[in-house]
Design a protein around this motif. Sequence first.
Motif, short mmCIF file in Angstrom:
data_model
loop_
_atom_site.label_atom_id
_atom_site.label_comp_id
_atom_site.label_asym_id
_atom_site.label_seq_id
_atom_site.Cartn_x
_atom_site.Cartn_y
_atom_site.Cartn_z
N ASN A 195 0.79 -1.36 -0.13
CA ASN A 195 -0.04 0.18 0.03
C ASN A 195 0.92 1.38 0.06
N ASP A 196 1.86 1.17 0.79
CA ASP A 196 2.95 2.47 0.95
C ASP A 196 3.53 2.80 -0.50
N THR A 198 2.39 1.76 -3.57
CA THR A 198 1.21 2.28 -4.24
C THR A 198 1.19 3.94 -4.21
N SER A 199 1.13 4.44 -2.91
CA SER A 199 0.82 5.66 -2.60
C SER A 199 2.05 6.68 -3.07
N ALA A 202 2.24 7.20 -6.74
CA ALA A 202 1.19 8.19 -7.13
C ALA A 202 1.64 9.71 -6.67
N ASP A 203 2.27 9.70 -5.61
CA ASP A 203 2.68 11.03 -5.08
C ASP A 203 4.15 11.19 -4.94
N VAL A 206 6.19 11.31 -1.51
CA VAL A 206 6.46 10.22 -0.73
C VAL A 206 7.38 9.27 -1.13
N THR A 244 10.45 3.26 -5.33
CA THR A 244 9.82 3.99 -6.41
C THR A 244 10.61 3.94 -7.74
N GLU A 425 -3.36 0.14 10.07
CA GLU A 425 -3.50 1.70 9.80
C GLU A 425 -4.45 2.37 11.04
#
Length: 502
Positions: A195-196, A198-199, A202-203, A206, A244, A425
């Motif tokens: 999940n991290d 994936t975030s 997109a950002d 991060v 990333t 979370e």
Amino acid sequence: MQKHPEKPRERKFQAAYYVEYEGQRVQVCQKCFLQCFDESASFVKTVLKKKLFYPDSDFFDKRGSGGGKNKLTDEKIQLVKDHINSFPKYESHYTRRDTSVEYLHADVSLSQMYNLFCNKFKHDAISISAYSSIFKTMNIKFKKPKLDTCSSCEKLRAKIGIAKQEGDSILLGDLENELLAHQNKADLAYESKRNDKTSASADPTVKVYTFDLQQCLPTPFLRNSISFYKRQLWTYSLTVHDCTTGIPHCFMWHEALSARGVNQIASCLFSHINNLSEVNHAIFYSDSCMGQNKNSFVCAMFILAMEINSTLETIDHKFLEPGHTHMECDVDHSVIERKKKRTEAQIHHPHDWYNFVRSARSRNAFNVIEMNLEDFFDFRLLLKTKLMWRSTNQDGEKFVWKDIRWLRFKKANFAKILYKTTLDEDAPFKTLNLLKRGVNSIVKADLPLLTDDAKISSKKKKDLLDLLPFVNPCFHPFYKSLLTDNSSDIHPDLVEDELEVE
């Protein structure tokens, strides 16, 4: 057709089988007799033949009474032990207080040792099984490589198997629930990392990183038989993998420069964070080894790094479930190890390893950062002078390191650690306050350099000097100038399991 007359039976004796039951002899069939005494039909047949042909003889088993012409002499056994002891052995960096076992390096195998013995003592060569048997009597093991198996899972599965055999349904249920809870924690950790990532994709503000130490690289890296008997200098590498971009950042140094402890790990991470720009949120994943990643020194480093970096607002440090710690940086290490096995490159100096790692992969090439003395800092002293470690949180609850799964550092909460015992979370954070009276901020000037003198054992230096005939002469001064002490040889890689100790 005329039938042949039947041949007369030539049996002169008939065997009858008896067992004693409640003080009386009871006749049984041959099958029952054999099962009662767990013997084979051929064994009983041999005994009967001897009884028939030598009725007056006291026959007995004479096997082994000849003394054994192939039995190893005490001198030959000692020769094998001396050969095994001639290989460099190490203590475990973490478990030396709990065990007297010594370890051989993982690059050495029993078959290699046996072949070297045969080459050295051709007239005294023995079988590999005899060599192996003698090895097993000694308190020596090979360095166990890290495997993708979980010792906790294996132990629980073994206990579950025993509980099934014994028919203990209550214990079986408890063990199965314990195994399921452990595996659910592992799945939650991997899901959190996915999940991290994936975030972060997109950002751009991060970043997600995994980090771990690679196994030690022996220097010089030689292929001749003499090097197997010699201690070598260790070259270290901490890999921080950018999830990333896919680029691994390898912070490398050697043991004559500095050790491979908590301050060194924290210094490498500190250097990496200082070079981040336009990043608001950095997330780090690691295993739960308290001697490297999960400790107060690394916490002090994150607090200072947060203050120095102008864009960082949040740093998360998450710990994977012990035994389930496969990360992207482990893939980077396997790339290096595979190329290391095939290479014919000459590795005579730590800088040769630095260049080797740089060229290990063309796509997403390794970014090697060569650490120098001025790059290593004393975070223990920073923690002692500028912060105050507390054993209880703001609610008066005890802070227990082995239960921690998530640490969070926020610029808005100076000298405070937000933490959880789960990677869920939705679970709330608890707060551990490290604020020291009179200290409102920390700057880099508060961080002292690490002043520990890096020395190698005198035995290791002697072995390194013995290898100089195989090393490029331009590097001889480097090895001759190494500082020594009388310390024992400790292998930093010797971790039996992923350790979580207080």
